[in-house]
Each structure stands twice: as C-alpha cells, then as structure tokens.
Scaffold this motif. Structure first.
Motif, mmCIF file in Angstrom:
data_model
loop_
_atom_site.group_PDB
_atom_site.id
_atom_site.type_symbol
_atom_site.label_atom_id
_atom_site.label_comp_id
_atom_site.label_asym_id
_atom_site.label_seq_id
_atom_site.Cartn_x
_atom_site.Cartn_y
_atom_site.Cartn_z
ATOM 1 N N HIS A 250 57.915 -33.983 81.748
ATOM 2 C CA HIS A 250 58.996 -33.161 82.303
ATOM 3 C C HIS A 250 58.480 -31.803 82.764
ATOM 4 O O HIS A 250 58.889 -31.289 83.817
ATOM 5 N N MET A 251 57.596 -31.211 81.979
ATOM 6 C CA MET A 251 57.032 -29.908 82.353
ATOM 7 C C MET A 251 56.263 -30.001 83.665
ATOM 8 O O MET A 251 56.400 -29.141 84.545
ATOM 9 N N LEU A 252 55.476 -31.051 83.829
ATOM 10 C CA LEU A 252 54.711 -31.225 85.072
ATOM 11 C C LEU A 252 55.643 -31.393 86.262
ATOM 12 O O LEU A 252 55.387 -30.848 87.342
ATOM 13 N N ALA A 253 56.734 -32.115 86.070
ATOM 14 C CA ALA A 253 57.698 -32.299 87.156
ATOM 15 C C ALA A 253 58.357 -30.974 87.530
ATOM 16 O O ALA A 253 58.529 -30.663 88.714
ATOM 17 N N GLU A 254 58.702 -30.183 86.515
ATOM 18 C CA GLU A 254 59.330 -28.886 86.764
ATOM 19 C C GLU A 254 58.403 -27.946 87.524
ATOM 20 O O GLU A 254 58.864 -27.088 88.274
ATOM 21 N N LYS A 255 57.103 -28.119 87.336
ATOM 22 C CA LYS A 255 56.134 -27.248 88.009
ATOM 23 C C LYS A 255 55.710 -27.799 89.380
ATOM 24 O O LYS A 255 54.807 -27.244 90.012
ATOM 25 N N GLY A 256 56.344 -28.881 89.804
ATOM 26 C CA GLY A 256 56.144 -29.346 91.169
ATOM 27 C C GLY A 256 55.171 -30.485 91.363
ATOM 28 O O GLY A 256 54.889 -30.869 92.507
ATOM 29 N N PHE A 257 54.643 -31.059 90.290
ATOM 30 C CA PHE A 257 53.720 -32.174 90.438
ATOM 31 C C PHE A 257 54.482 -33.464 90.741
ATOM 32 O O PHE A 257 55.654 -33.614 90.387
ATOM 33 N N THR A 258 53.801 -34.389 91.392
ATOM 34 C CA THR A 258 54.409 -35.672 91.740
ATOM 35 C C THR A 258 53.551 -36.813 91.180
ATOM 36 O O THR A 258 52.480 -36.584 90.644
ATOM 37 N N HIS A 259 54.041 -38.036 91.313
ATOM 38 C CA HIS A 259 53.329 -39.227 90.847
ATOM 39 C C HIS A 259 52.877 -39.064 89.395
ATOM 40 O O HIS A 259 51.749 -39.419 89.026
ATOM 41 N N ILE A 260 53.759 -38.526 88.581
ATOM 42 C CA ILE A 260 53.434 -38.278 87.178
ATOM 43 C C ILE A 260 53.507 -39.594 86.409
ATOM 44 O O ILE A 260 54.512 -40.303 86.461
ATOM 45 N N THR A 261 52.430 -39.909 85.710
ATOM 46 C CA THR A 261 52.355 -41.168 84.969
ATOM 47 C C THR A 261 51.792 -40.913 83.575
ATOM 48 O O THR A 261 50.812 -40.187 83.426
ATOM 49 N N ILE A 262 52.437 -41.506 82.587
ATOM 50 C CA ILE A 262 51.932 -41.465 81.219
ATOM 51 C C ILE A 262 51.205 -42.789 80.956
ATOM 52 O O ILE A 262 51.750 -43.863 81.182
ATOM 53 N N HIS A 263 49.972 -42.685 80.462
ATOM 54 C CA HIS A 263 49.148 -43.866 80.222
ATOM 55 C C HIS A 263 48.919 -44.061 78.726
ATOM 56 O O HIS A 263 48.736 -43.086 77.989
ATOM 57 N N HIS A 264 48.894 -45.309 78.299
ATOM 58 C CA HIS A 264 48.603 -45.636 76.904
ATOM 59 C C HIS A 264 47.097 -45.811 76.702
ATOM 60 O O HIS A 264 46.391 -46.276 77.597
ATOM 61 N N ASP A 265 46.623 -45.444 75.504
ATOM 62 C CA ASP A 265 45.227 -45.715 75.178
ATOM 63 C C ASP A 265 45.114 -47.121 74.592
ATOM 64 O O ASP A 265 46.105 -47.862 74.505
ATOM 65 N N THR A 266 43.911 -47.505 74.191
ATOM 66 C CA THR A 266 43.705 -48.857 73.688
ATOM 67 C C THR A 266 44.412 -49.098 72.360
ATOM 68 O O THR A 266 44.567 -50.248 71.940
ATOM 69 N N PHE A 267 44.853 -48.031 71.706
ATOM 70 C CA PHE A 267 45.589 -48.173 70.460
ATOM 71 C C PHE A 267 47.100 -48.210 70.688
ATOM 72 O O PHE A 267 47.875 -48.241 69.739
ATOM 73 N N GLY A 268 47.509 -48.182 71.962
ATOM 74 C CA GLY A 268 48.922 -48.262 72.299
ATOM 75 C C GLY A 268 49.665 -46.942 72.265
ATOM 76 O O GLY A 268 50.892 -46.911 72.393
ATOM 77 N N LYS A 269 48.941 -45.833 72.121
ATOM 78 C CA LYS A 269 49.586 -44.524 72.073
ATOM 79 C C LYS A 269 49.637 -43.895 73.465
ATOM 80 O O LYS A 269 48.747 -44.104 74.284
ATOM 81 N N GLN A 270 50.693 -43.129 73.699
ATOM 82 C CA GLN A 270 50.826 -42.412 74.971
ATOM 83 C C GLN A 270 49.835 -41.248 74.952
ATOM 84 O O GLN A 270 50.143 -40.157 74.503
ATOM 85 N N ARG A 271 48.666 -41.470 75.488
ATOM 86 C CA ARG A 271 47.536 -40.574 75.277
ATOM 87 C C ARG A 271 47.147 -39.757 76.498
ATOM 88 O O ARG A 271 46.492 -38.723 76.380
ATOM 89 N N PHE A 272 47.537 -40.194 77.697
ATOM 90 C CA PHE A 272 47.075 -39.521 78.913
ATOM 91 C C PHE A 272 48.240 -39.313 79.881
ATOM 92 O O PHE A 272 49.185 -40.087 79.923
ATOM 93 N N ALA A 273 48.104 -38.257 80.667
ATOM 94 C CA ALA A 273 49.049 -37.989 81.754
ATOM 95 C C ALA A 273 48.265 -37.727 83.033
ATOM 96 O O ALA A 273 47.260 -37.009 83.000
ATOM 97 N N THR A 274 48.688 -38.335 84.119
ATOM 98 C CA THR A 274 48.089 -38.054 85.416
ATOM 99 C C THR A 274 49.196 -37.595 86.360
ATOM 100 O O THR A 274 50.346 -37.990 86.242
ATOM 101 N N ALA A 275 48.821 -36.749 87.304
ATOM 102 C CA ALA A 275 49.793 -36.225 88.264
ATOM 103 C C ALA A 275 49.054 -35.778 89.514
ATOM 104 O O ALA A 275 47.836 -35.595 89.499
ATOM 105 N N HIS A 276 49.793 -35.627 90.601
ATOM 106 C CA HIS A 276 49.227 -35.208 91.885
ATOM 107 C C HIS A 276 49.937 -33.963 92.370
ATOM 108 O O HIS A 276 51.098 -33.715 92.057
ATOM 109 N N MET A 277 49.231 -33.183 93.171
ATOM 110 C CA MET A 277 49.878 -32.135 93.946
ATOM 111 C C MET A 277 50.550 -32.781 95.155
ATOM 112 O O MET A 277 50.051 -33.783 95.673
ATOM 113 N N PRO A 278 51.674 -32.250 95.607
ATOM 114 C CA PRO A 278 52.315 -32.819 96.803
ATOM 115 C C PRO A 278 51.400 -32.759 98.006
ATOM 116 O O PRO A 278 50.520 -31.899 98.108
#
Length: 278
Positions: A250-278
């Motif tokens: 949510h914070m990344l979206a509020e700051k204007g990033f797009t294509h925000i994706t949360i990725h799971h690690d091999t243990f199934g935890k939400q461990r990574f976030a990726t985002a793009h500049m417009p």
C-alpha cells in the motif's frame, strides 16, 4: 585425542544433535579442509598442536553461542563464498532468491542499498556482468568487508558510505538507476522474543531492527529516494518483513509505484516486493 563425538557434544544443548553435528562438520570443512570421510577416517588424530589449539578456541566460541559463520569468517551465498565478521549481517538463504529475480534491463545501472557484506550487489554484478553496479551502506566496517569480497570474487562494484534516511531527504535527486534493490533492516523490536539468542547477542542490531512504531522506516525512505532516482520504467526489488507485506504494498502504491507484486519465498512467506516507476 579429541573425537568428532566429543566436539559436537560440546554444543549440546545450545543445538540439537543434528544441528551440532552440522555446525562442527562445517567448521572442520571450512577451516581445516576436512570432509566427513576424512573425519570418520581419523584425520582429527593427525592435527598438529597448533591446529588443535585453534580448534579448541573455535569450539569455545561456538559453545558460547557465536554463529559458526563468524567463527569461520565465511558464508556461502548463491554458490559463492563470502567473508563475514561480527558487525556484518550474515547472508540468509532466502535473500538469494532476491538476486535471482529476472530484470527487465540487464545492461543498466543498479544500486544496492544497505549492502552489508556486499552479497546482493556482488551476486547481481556476477549474474549480470553488463550492469553497472553500485552499493551503499552506513557502516564503514561493512563496506570494508564488502570491498574485500568484491575483490576476491572479481566483481566490479562501486561502494559508497551513504545513509538512505538522509539521502531520501535531499532535494536534488536525479534519475540515474535502472534498478534499485535492498534488504534493509525490517525486524521490529517486539519480534526479538521470537529470535534465536545467538542472533540477538552477536549480529549487528543496526542491520536488523526498526522501532515498533516505524516498521516501514527504511522502506519509506527507499521509496522516497527511488521515485526520484529511478528512470521511467525502472525497477524496485525489496526483501520485506512478511508481517508487513500488505502495508508495504500500500505504501508503494501511495508513493506512485506501479506493477506492485508481493512474492513468496521457498518457505511460503511473503518475503519480497517488486514495483516499477511509471
């Protein structure tokens, strides 16, 4: 003559039997070039007096709870051996997954914020040799180790002493990076009760913890910097606290990033976030 059994039993009850054996095997392999076959074949009995003294000192450190990586001074990361020392965070296996994420542009400029041992920046450079890679840290001790690792692993990385909390507040930030990657401090103080004592006693708190009242302290600073410093369509790759995956998104979206994706690690935890500049 000291036996393998006597060695690993020194680490009980600090570790269970399987862990104790694994720690001693790693120590003997890293520091004395002894394989499991060597150990069971009697190599411990052929150690010199100097080696026996060195082993005894190392075992005392292990028995006091010091992580084996600090005792050996080494840790494997993404198939490569990195130097580590007290004052530098020990690289974690899950962070390897961050360095394996595909990049849109493998010939641009990449910045690693909070580089520590340099494991992310160096791995990214070696995986993407055509990229121009830079890395920042606030710790001179960490930067010295990172530079040593880059030299030994023959990775052309530029290291700088920078504080992202200050850098994000500058008014003259210009787009210059195609990729910004970071594994910043993200563990809240309240989570200490869930952590192993050897981590709390030996690993640098500056590289681990954030105040309970500011769980996204570094992510907000990185996002503030990145939204000015990333080129259009530039990428942001973050290792995150699974407890705060959605607030981070949510914070990344509020700051204007797009294509925000949360990725799971091999243990199934939400461990990574990726985002793009417009």
């Amino acid at each position: 003559m000291t036996t393998f059994r006597q060695l690993w039993q020194q680490l009980i009850p600090l570790y269970d039997e399987a862990e104790a054996k694994a720690v001693v095997l790693l120590l003997l392999d890293m520091c004395f070039s002894m394989s499991r076959t060597d150990i069971y074949g009697g190599s411990l009995s052929t150690m010199t007096a100097s080696q026996q003294q060195q082993l005894g000192n190392m075992m005392r450190r292990l028995a006091e709870g010091e992580p084996v990586q600090y005792v050996t001074g080494k840790e494997m990361f993404a198939g490569r051996l990195f130097n580590v020392a007290p004052g530098v965070l020990i690289p974690r296996p899950e962070t390897e997954e961050l360095t394996a994420m595909p990049l849109h542009d493998e010939r641009g400029a990449l910045l690693d914020i909070g580089t520590g041992s340099g494991c992310i920046a160096i791995t990214m450079k070696l995986n993407h040799p055509h990229m121009e890679v830079s890395a920042w840290d606030i710790s001179d001790e960490a930067l010295a180790i990172a530079r040593r690792n880059a030299t030994e692993l023959r990775a052309d990385v530029t290291f700088e002493h920078q504080d992202i909390l200050r850098k994000a507040q500058e008014s003259n930030i210009m787009p210059q990076w195609d990729v910004i990657v970071s594994n910043p401090p993200y563990i809240c103080e309240k989570e200490k009760t869930l952590m192993h004592d050897n981590v709390l006693r030996h690993e640098p708190h500056q590289a681990l913890f954030v105040p309970d009242s500011q769980p996204l302290l570094f992510y907000e600073a990185i996002a503030d910097y990145a939204r000015h410093a990333l080129i259009p369509q530039g990428e942001l790759l973050l290792e995150i606290n699974p407890l705060y995956a959605q607030p981070t998104s949510h914070m990344l979206a509020e700051k204007g990033f797009t294509h925000i994706t949360i990725h799971h690690d091999t243990f199934g935890k939400q461990r990574f976030a990726t985002a793009h500049m417009p």
